[in-house]
Scaffold this active site. Structure first.
Site, PDB file in Angstrom:
ATOM      1  CB  THR A   1      -7.435  34.208  31.111  1.00  0.00           C
ATOM      2  OG1 THR A   1      -8.015  34.469  29.963  1.00  0.00           O
ATOM      3  CG2 THR A   1      -5.882  34.693  31.126  1.00  0.00           C
TER       4      THR A   1
ATOM      5  CB  SER B   1      -1.655  28.522  35.875  1.00  0.00           C
ATOM      6  OG  SER B   1      -2.482  28.687  37.034  1.00  0.00           O
TER       7      SER B   1
ATOM      8  N   GLY C   1     -10.514  29.844  35.827  1.00  0.00           N
ATOM      9  CA  GLY C   1     -10.125  29.532  37.090  1.00  0.00           C
ATOM     10  C   GLY C   1     -10.244  30.679  37.889  1.00  0.00           C
TER      11      GLY C   1
ATOM     12  N   GLY D   1      -8.444  37.902  38.138  1.00  0.00           N
ATOM     13  CA  GLY D   1      -7.800  39.016  37.732  1.00  0.00           C
ATOM     14  C   GLY D   1      -6.386  39.108  37.868  1.00  0.00           C
TER      15      GLY D   1
ATOM     16  CD  GLU E   1     -10.489  36.354  33.891  1.00  0.00           C
ATOM     17  OE1 GLU E   1      -9.507  35.374  33.840  1.00  0.00           O
ATOM     18  OE2 GLU E   1     -10.407  36.958  35.015  1.00  0.00           O
TER      19      GLU E   1
ATOM     20  CE  LYS F   1      -4.053  29.528  42.473  1.00  0.00           C
ATOM     21  NZ  LYS F   1      -4.641  29.283  41.284  1.00  0.00           N
TER      22      LYS F   1
END
Length: 249
Positions: free
Chosen positions: A35, A37, A92, A105, A113, A131
């Site tokens: 889940t 972007s 991701g 999260g 997840e 990230k």
């Protein structure tokens, strides 16, 4: 020191790592779909392979949003069942360190997840360069919390130095955000997490705290952009070019 990348540059990175991961999916795989972007373009590109190449796969998604997207692009979906294992999950992360410890999260899907990551033979993370961090914690650590238990969970997390804030629904600011399971989401501002394993052990037994966003010892590899190149990171190993990576099951 290099200047921060623009949102457009980060979006291009997301597309690059998503395309790399989508190209590694093989016929017959059962997949977990993440889940967020970066997971979204992966799902779209995977659907393109299903439609144009006849790629035969099945998948389960970590959120209703990803499930809807996957069905829309033509990916055959399977419901949870006993004995279901995933050959590969691609997801991701909000933060990842050099040991591939993660904070996840931010999109509110941390429980599903973690369930799917734990049921997977291989968890592959796709992330833009923003990230990757030296130390986890700058991104607020999400928690999923049973509504009844919220006051006591907030007290317990505050005692750990987490400065918890209940997440608000972005589309309806007068309502609290909820997970797909109807639980509340709490964001903890630790700023720096010196010992993620110790913090996870402190959070785990808090009654009413359904799940926390520390994903430790689950990710096998991460596809990221470093400089101008797509590279693969693995715990304790030097980064390698994505074009030479051949570690997937």
């Amino acid at each position: 020191m290099s200047s921060p990348k623009t949102q457009e540059q980060l979006a291009q990175e997301k597309q690059l790592v998503a395309a790399t991961a989508a190209g590694w999916v093989r016929d017959g795989m059962v997949l977990g779909l993440g889940t967020g972007s970066t997971a979204a373009p992966f799902i779209e590109l995977l659907g393109q392979r299903v439609r144009e190449e006849g790629l035969r796969i099945q998948a389960t998604a970590t959120s209703k949003a990803s499930d809807e997207l996957a069905r829309r692009v033509g990916i055959p979906m399977v419901e949870p069942r006993r004995g279901l294992r995933f050959d590969l999950t691609v997801d991701g992360a909000d933060e990842l360190d050099t040991q591939l410890r993660l904070i996840k999260g931010g999109g509110g899907a941390l429980l599903r997840e973690k369930v799917i990551a734990t049921a997977s033979d291989y968890l592959l993370i796709v992330a833009d360069s923003s990230k990757a961090v030296a130390q986890l914690g700058r991104f607020p650590l999400p928690l999923e919390v049973v509504p009844f238990a919220l006051p006591w969970v907030m007290d317990a997390v505050a005692a750990l130095g987490g400065a918890p804030i209940v997440r608000v629904n972005k589309l309806k600011p007068d309502e609290l955000a909820q997970s797909d399971q109807g639980n509340l989401l709490v964001d903890c501002h630790f700023e720096a997490i010196a010992d993620p394993q110790a913090l996870a052990q402190q959070l785990q037994p808090i009654p009413g705290l359904v799940e926390h966003g520390l994903f430790l010892g689950l990710a096998r590899a991460a596809v990221v952009v470093q400089g101008e190149a797509v590279q693969v990171l693995r715990p304790g190993l030097a980064a390698v070019a994505a074009t030479t990576f051949a570690d997937l099951p």
